[in-house]
Motif scaffolding. Structure first.
Motif, PDB file in Angstrom:
ATOM      1  N   VAL A 107       5.554  -0.057  12.396  1.00 25.01           N
ATOM      2  CA  VAL A 107       4.995  -0.169  11.042  1.00 25.01           C
ATOM      3  C   VAL A 107       5.956   0.427  10.015  1.00 25.01           C
ATOM      4  O   VAL A 107       6.597   1.443  10.267  1.00 25.01           O
ATOM      5  CB  VAL A 107       3.630   0.553  11.023  1.00 25.01           C
ATOM      6  CG1 VAL A 107       3.140   0.786   9.611  1.00 25.01           C
ATOM      7  CG2 VAL A 107       2.604  -0.238  11.816  1.00 25.01           C
ATOM      8  N   THR A 108       6.047  -0.212   8.848  1.00 20.56           N
ATOM      9  CA  THR A 108       6.874   0.329   7.776  1.00 20.56           C
ATOM     10  C   THR A 108       6.190   1.531   7.128  1.00 20.56           C
ATOM     11  O   THR A 108       4.976   1.499   6.899  1.00 20.56           O
ATOM     12  CB  THR A 108       7.158  -0.749   6.705  1.00 20.56           C
ATOM     13  OG1 THR A 108       7.834  -0.121   5.614  1.00 20.56           O
ATOM     14  CG2 THR A 108       5.895  -1.379   6.171  1.00 20.56           C
ATOM     15  N   PRO A 109       6.941   2.571   6.798  1.00 17.53           N
ATOM     16  CA  PRO A 109       6.319   3.721   6.128  1.00 17.53           C
ATOM     17  C   PRO A 109       5.803   3.365   4.738  1.00 17.53           C
ATOM     18  O   PRO A 109       4.985   4.086   4.162  1.00 17.53           O
ATOM     19  CB  PRO A 109       7.466   4.747   6.037  1.00 17.53           C
ATOM     20  CG  PRO A 109       8.719   4.000   6.303  1.00 17.53           C
ATOM     21  CD  PRO A 109       8.365   2.781   7.091  1.00 17.53           C
ATOM     22  N   GLN A 110       6.278   2.239   4.214  1.00 18.96           N
ATOM     23  CA  GLN A 110       5.813   1.831   2.874  1.00 18.96           C
ATOM     24  C   GLN A 110       4.395   1.256   2.894  1.00 18.96           C
ATOM     25  O   GLN A 110       3.775   1.098   1.851  1.00 18.96           O
ATOM     26  CB  GLN A 110       6.753   0.756   2.307  1.00 18.96           C
ATOM     27  CG  GLN A 110       8.108   1.273   1.929  1.00 18.96           C
ATOM     28  CD  GLN A 110       9.243   0.390   2.429  1.00 18.96           C
ATOM     29  OE1 GLN A 110      10.322   0.879   2.666  1.00 18.96           O
ATOM     30  NE2 GLN A 110       9.014  -0.910   2.576  1.00 18.96           N
ATOM     31  N   ALA A 111       3.893   0.918   4.085  1.00 17.50           N
ATOM     32  CA  ALA A 111       2.556   0.309   4.157  1.00 17.50           C
ATOM     33  C   ALA A 111       1.485   1.374   3.966  1.00 17.50           C
ATOM     34  O   ALA A 111       1.658   2.512   4.402  1.00 17.50           O
ATOM     35  CB  ALA A 111       2.371  -0.353   5.516  1.00 17.50           C
ATOM     36  N   GLN A 118      -1.260  -2.537   9.727  1.00 18.30           N
ATOM     37  CA  GLN A 118      -0.236  -3.032  10.647  1.00 18.30           C
ATOM     38  C   GLN A 118       0.661  -4.007   9.882  1.00 18.30           C
ATOM     39  O   GLN A 118       0.394  -5.196   9.788  1.00 18.30           O
ATOM     40  CB  GLN A 118      -0.889  -3.722  11.851  1.00 18.30           C
ATOM     41  CG  GLN A 118       0.110  -4.401  12.795  1.00 18.30           C
ATOM     42  CD  GLN A 118       1.131  -3.459  13.408  1.00 18.30           C
ATOM     43  OE1 GLN A 118       0.763  -2.458  14.016  1.00 18.30           O
ATOM     44  NE2 GLN A 118       2.420  -3.746  13.245  1.00 18.30           N
ATOM     45  N   ASP A 119       1.704  -3.449   9.293  1.00 21.89           N
ATOM     46  CA  ASP A 119       2.644  -4.233   8.496  1.00 21.89           C
ATOM     47  C   ASP A 119       4.045  -3.773   8.861  1.00 21.89           C
ATOM     48  O   ASP A 119       4.338  -2.580   8.719  1.00 21.89           O
ATOM     49  CB  ASP A 119       2.367  -4.004   7.001  1.00 21.89           C
ATOM     50  CG  ASP A 119       3.303  -4.783   6.094  1.00 21.89           C
ATOM     51  OD1 ASP A 119       3.816  -5.828   6.542  1.00 21.89           O
ATOM     52  OD2 ASP A 119       3.522  -4.343   4.955  1.00 21.89           O
ATOM     53  N   PRO A 120       4.944  -4.624   9.330  1.00 25.90           N
ATOM     54  CA  PRO A 120       4.811  -6.071   9.469  1.00 25.90           C
ATOM     55  C   PRO A 120       4.117  -6.507  10.756  1.00 25.90           C
ATOM     56  O   PRO A 120       3.750  -5.679  11.584  1.00 25.90           O
ATOM     57  CB  PRO A 120       6.279  -6.515   9.499  1.00 25.90           C
ATOM     58  CG  PRO A 120       7.002  -5.369  10.146  1.00 25.90           C
ATOM     59  CD  PRO A 120       6.287  -4.135   9.684  1.00 25.90           C
ATOM     60  N   GLN A 121       3.968  -7.836  10.880  1.00 28.95           N
ATOM     61  CA  GLN A 121       3.518  -8.462  12.122  1.00 28.95           C
ATOM     62  C   GLN A 121       4.464  -9.632  12.417  1.00 28.95           C
ATOM     63  O   GLN A 121       5.141 -10.131  11.520  1.00 28.95           O
ATOM     64  CB  GLN A 121       2.082  -8.989  11.985  1.00 28.95           C
ATOM     65  CG  GLN A 121       1.071  -7.872  11.737  1.00 28.95           C
ATOM     66  CD  GLN A 121      -0.342  -8.368  11.458  1.00 28.95           C
ATOM     67  OE1 GLN A 121      -0.694  -9.493  11.788  1.00 28.95           O
ATOM     68  NE2 GLN A 121      -1.143  -7.526  10.833  1.00 28.95           N
ATOM     69  N   ASN A 162       4.692  -5.391   2.510  1.00 31.26           N
ATOM     70  CA  ASN A 162       4.977  -4.219   1.654  1.00 31.26           C
ATOM     71  C   ASN A 162       6.475  -3.928   1.670  1.00 31.26           C
ATOM     72  O   ASN A 162       6.910  -2.822   1.993  1.00 31.26           O
ATOM     73  CB  ASN A 162       4.192  -2.990   2.135  1.00 31.26           C
ATOM     74  CG  ASN A 162       2.722  -3.090   1.743  1.00 31.26           C
ATOM     75  OD1 ASN A 162       2.350  -2.795   0.607  1.00 31.26           O
ATOM     76  ND2 ASN A 162       1.897  -3.541   2.664  1.00 31.26           N
ATOM     77  N   THR A 163       7.262  -4.926   1.301  1.00 30.52           N
ATOM     78  CA  THR A 163       8.725  -4.756   1.342  1.00 30.52           C
ATOM     79  C   THR A 163       9.210  -3.900   0.180  1.00 30.52           C
ATOM     80  O   THR A 163      10.318  -3.396   0.212  1.00 30.52           O
ATOM     81  CB  THR A 163       9.439  -6.117   1.236  1.00 30.52           C
ATOM     82  OG1 THR A 163       9.118  -6.695  -0.033  1.00 30.52           O
ATOM     83  CG2 THR A 163       9.036  -7.050   2.355  1.00 30.52           C
TER      84      THR A 163
END
Ligand code: ISE
Length: 352
Positions: A214-218, A223-226, A245-246
């Motif tokens: 998971v990205t810390p930005q999410a 659960q991002d990304p998938q 959440n790029t």
């Protein structure tokens, strides 16, 4: 009843030799965008009514466009001064509103999702089938994007041979509040489900959803990304990186790999590298910007179809049902981690 006293009901199949009077239900971000489009841009359409559960918002948007505010969406659908309906309310309300629009015999453009489950989407397919002709178009706007149409034509021409892979990237800068892990599939990947069916001209038969780190930005718990892998009836494989959440911008890209060549859309011009907000050309901020022209075309072609009596010119209820079925299987795969097969069953009335 004598002929003199009989009232004949206008049917959608008769079309209109005047502007189509449209009600927009739901005037949040997307509904307001569509209201503006209908009021200011789409030829042959007249925005006459807006409706939203938020009464103050309804009144404000109605005042902005100089149209009537109708607070009850069902009253808006049944209003004799309304010919056609745009549904841009939250997805959970769609089933009831679409069924009421079908019962009223009114051409309807329903934002995705058609409904929130395959069972309810199939009920809509059956309700429309009982009427005997199409009434409902589903708002999969990518089908009206020039690049998607070009890629579809390449596939259909057969010049590259049989499609083997469709590699897709779908990135958003950020998510709205309350965006859940399931919504990456139901709200975002649903576009790749429909785009893959549109581009490849076949059904999706299985889906697997993987959970990368998971990205810390999410937001916490998302659960991002998938990473989604879909299989088609002919054996092609469609993969989708969905990353919402790029923090940078909006990117929708697809690369077709076929037996004798490849074709790619969504790159801009000659682009190979992205850093920050630069990726050769401008990275668009969001889907309203990236697909603005596609939405404009979608609405113009829908209004033209309603005026001509063709009623629908684009994805219909079966497409909405297929997307709902694949996405429901995707949510199951997201939860269980296993590959889930999709069986659409038989389409009422035959060919897809
Ligand atoms: C949003 O609802 C859309 O439909 C956009 O096209 C998509 O890119 C985004 O991920 C969804 O949340």
């Amino acid at each position: 009843m004598s002929t003199a006293t009989q009232t004949t009901r206008h049917t959608a199949r008769q079309g209109y030799d005047r502007d189509v009077r449209v009600a927009v239900l739901g005037v949040g971000m997307m509904g307001q965008d569509h209201a503006r489009r209908l009021a200011r841009l789409t030829k042959g359409a007249q925005l006459v009514v807006v409706s939203d559960v938020d009464a103050a918002r309804t009144d404000a948007v109605a005042a902005e466009f100089g149209v009537r505010a109708v607070h009850d969406p069902v009253a808006a659908i049944e209003d004799p001064e309304v010919d056609a309906i745009v549904i841009a309310t939250p997805g959970f309300t769609h089933e009831d509103l679409v069924l009421r629009a079908i019962a009223a015999g009114k051409p309807t453009l329903c934002e995705k999702p058609l409904t929130t489950s395959p069972e309810t989407a199939l009920a809509v397919v059956e309700a429309e089938h009982a009427v005997g002709h199409p009434l409902v178009q589903v708002g999969f706007m990518r089908r009206f994007d020039a690049e998607h149409e070009q890629l579809r034509a390449v596939v259909a021409s057969g010049e590259l041979g049989r499609p083997l892979f469709l590699h897709c990237v779908h990135r958003n800068a950020s998510t709205p509040p309350n965006f859940s892990s399931e919504m990456l599939v139901l709200d975002s990947v649903v576009h790749e489900v429909d785009a893959a069916r549109f581009l490849l001209g076949e059904e999706i038969t299985a889906i697997t959803v993987l959970r990368p780190g998971v990205t810390p930005q999410a937001p916490e718990g998302l659960q991002d990304p998938q990473f989604v892998v879909m299989e088609t009836a002919s054996g092609a494989v469609v993969d989708v990186e969905i990353f919402v959440n790029t923090t940078t911008g909006y990117v929708v890209r697809s690369e077709l790999v076929a037996e004798r060549g490849t074709a790619q859309i969504g790159l801009g011009v000659g682009l190979v590298q992205q850093s920050g907000t630069r990726w050769g050309g401008e990275v668009t901020a969001d889907f309203k910007q990236r697909f603005g022209a596609a939405y404009d075309t979608e609405f113009q072609r829908w209004v033209d179809a309603v005026r001509s009596g063709a009623v629908v010119d684009g994805p219909g209820v079966w497409d909405g049902y297929a997307a709902a079925a694949v996405c429901a299987a995707g949510v199951e795969s997201l939860r269980t981690g296993v590959r889930v097969e999709v069986d659409l069953g038989v389409r009422p009335g035959g060919a897809s």
